[in-house]
Design a protein around this motif. Structure first.
Motif, PDB file in Angstrom:
ATOM      1  N   MET A   1     122.066 142.766-133.384  1.00 14.09           N
ATOM      2  CA  MET A   1     120.980 141.934-132.860  1.00 14.09           C
ATOM      3  C   MET A   1     121.540 140.984-131.800  1.00 14.09           C
ATOM      4  N   GLN A   2     120.882 140.941-130.654  1.00 10.41           N
ATOM      5  CA  GLN A   2     121.249 140.003-129.606  1.00 10.41           C
ATOM      6  C   GLN A   2     120.160 138.923-129.519  1.00 10.41           C
ATOM      7  N   SER A   3     120.325 138.000-128.577  1.00  8.42           N
ATOM      8  CA  SER A   3     119.336 136.934-128.446  1.00  8.42           C
ATOM      9  C   SER A   3     119.385 136.339-127.055  1.00  8.42           C
ATOM     10  N   LEU A   4     118.295 135.670-126.710  1.00 13.67           N
ATOM     11  CA  LEU A   4     118.225 134.866-125.496  1.00 13.67           C
ATOM     12  C   LEU A   4     117.595 133.536-125.886  1.00 13.67           C
ATOM     13  N   THR A   5     117.673 132.585-124.990  1.00 15.90           N
ATOM     14  CA  THR A   5     117.080 131.275-125.251  1.00 15.90           C
ATOM     15  C   THR A   5     115.912 131.051-124.308  1.00 15.90           C
ATOM     16  N   SER A  93     108.534 133.192-122.245  1.00 18.22           N
ATOM     17  CA  SER A  93     109.657 133.842-122.913  1.00 18.22           C
ATOM     18  C   SER A  93     109.865 135.266-122.398  1.00 18.22           C
ATOM     19  N   VAL A  94     108.779 135.963-122.075  1.00 17.15           N
ATOM     20  CA  VAL A  94     108.925 137.313-121.516  1.00 17.15           C
ATOM     21  C   VAL A  94     109.543 137.237-120.123  1.00 17.15           C
ATOM     22  N   ARG A  95     109.151 136.248-119.330  1.00 14.34           N
ATOM     23  CA  ARG A  95     109.798 136.075-118.014  1.00 14.34           C
ATOM     24  C   ARG A  95     111.288 135.792-118.185  1.00 14.34           C
ATOM     25  N   ASP A  96     111.632 134.955-119.171  1.00 17.35           N
ATOM     26  CA  ASP A  96     113.043 134.691-119.449  1.00 17.35           C
ATOM     27  C   ASP A  96     113.754 135.961-119.907  1.00 17.35           C
ATOM     28  N   ALA A  97     113.027 136.818-120.626  1.00 19.94           N
ATOM     29  CA  ALA A  97     113.608 138.077-121.085  1.00 19.94           C
ATOM     30  C   ALA A  97     113.892 139.014-119.916  1.00 19.94           C
ATOM     31  N   VAL A  98     113.038 138.993-118.892  1.00 18.08           N
ATOM     32  CA  VAL A  98     113.301 139.791-117.688  1.00 18.08           C
ATOM     33  C   VAL A  98     114.590 139.311-117.035  1.00 18.08           C
TER      34      VAL A  98
END
Length: 234
Positions: A1-5, A93-98
């Motif tokens: 599992m990875q993650s972003l903030t 959060s989806v924009r940050d995921a991009v």
């Protein structure tokens, strides 16, 4: 599992590395196209179904990031009473995921797509309207957000998959999106599955999976030949 903030919150990401794509190997390129997978309002209730979809797409040569965007609001499922106030947070959060996806090793930042299911598709449209790196969208039963229906932004090539008797997101949303894409001259495909509801079963499910593979191949695998701007042709 990875993650972003995002917004100070940890957003978990399940990573499925590309395991196919002989065309990439033949060209001697290690950078693969990559796709965000966005679940619906059910969150991880049907997580194994989403993971199966991720593995299937990854086998065709794409890195897949299955983003748990509800982590932004601390939910396991969407709280419908807060839907309108929470939607902008999930969209951020989806924009940050991009951004996160574009920075991943061996990922081609100019060949990014989003596969969105229901609410996830609505978030895909909202994201692509302001994020030019999203070069393809696969829309499973997605509602067209009211704001986008009014503002009519340019979207990337889109594959629309919808059940003809969907009781949750009426098929009129698919038709409205189709009209928007037609007005823009944007490459798109649409398949309405008669007799299917807010999920696809049996032969419809298999047909949709095949269409997704062909569509992503057309608009992401070939996107590098089109340059960093503009859309791949139909």
């Amino acid at each position: 599992m990875q993650s972003l903030t995002s917004g100070g919150r940890r957003i978990e990401v399940e990573w499925f590395a590309a395991s196919g794509g002989s065309a990439e190997i033949a060209r001697g390129s290690s950078a693969r196209p990559a796709v965000l997978l966005l679940h619906g309002a059910d969150g991880l209730t049907y997580a194994e179904g989403y993971r199966l979809a991720a593995r299937t797409i990854a086998a065709s040569g794409y890195h897949i990031a299955f983003v748990h965007y509800l982590d932004r609001t601390g939910d396991r499922r969407v709280a419908y009473g807060r839907l309108q106030q929470d939607f902008p947070l999930w969209a951020e959060s989806v924009r940050d995921a991009v951004e996160w996806l574009a920075d991943q090793p061996d990922t081609d930042a100019q060949r990014l797509g989003i596969v969105g299911i229901s609410l996830g598709a609505a978030l895909a449209f909202t994201t692509a309207a302001v994020e030019p790196r999203v070069r393809a969208i696969v829309d499973y039963f997605g509602p067209l957000p009211d704001e986008l229906a009014r503002e009519r932004p340019r979207l990337p090539p889109t594959l629309i998959l919808h059940g003809g008797v969907d009781p949750i997101v009426p098929v009129s949303h698919a038709r409205a999106l189709e009209r928007l894409l037609q007005e823009q001259g944007t490459p798109h495909e649409i398949r309405i599955y008669e007799g299917q509801g807010h999920a696809l079963t049996d032969s419809a499910q298999l047909d949709a999976a095949a269409r997704v593979t062909r569509f992503l191949g057309r608009h992401l695998q070939a996107a590098s030949a089109e340059g960093a701007t503009g859309f791949a042709g139909a």
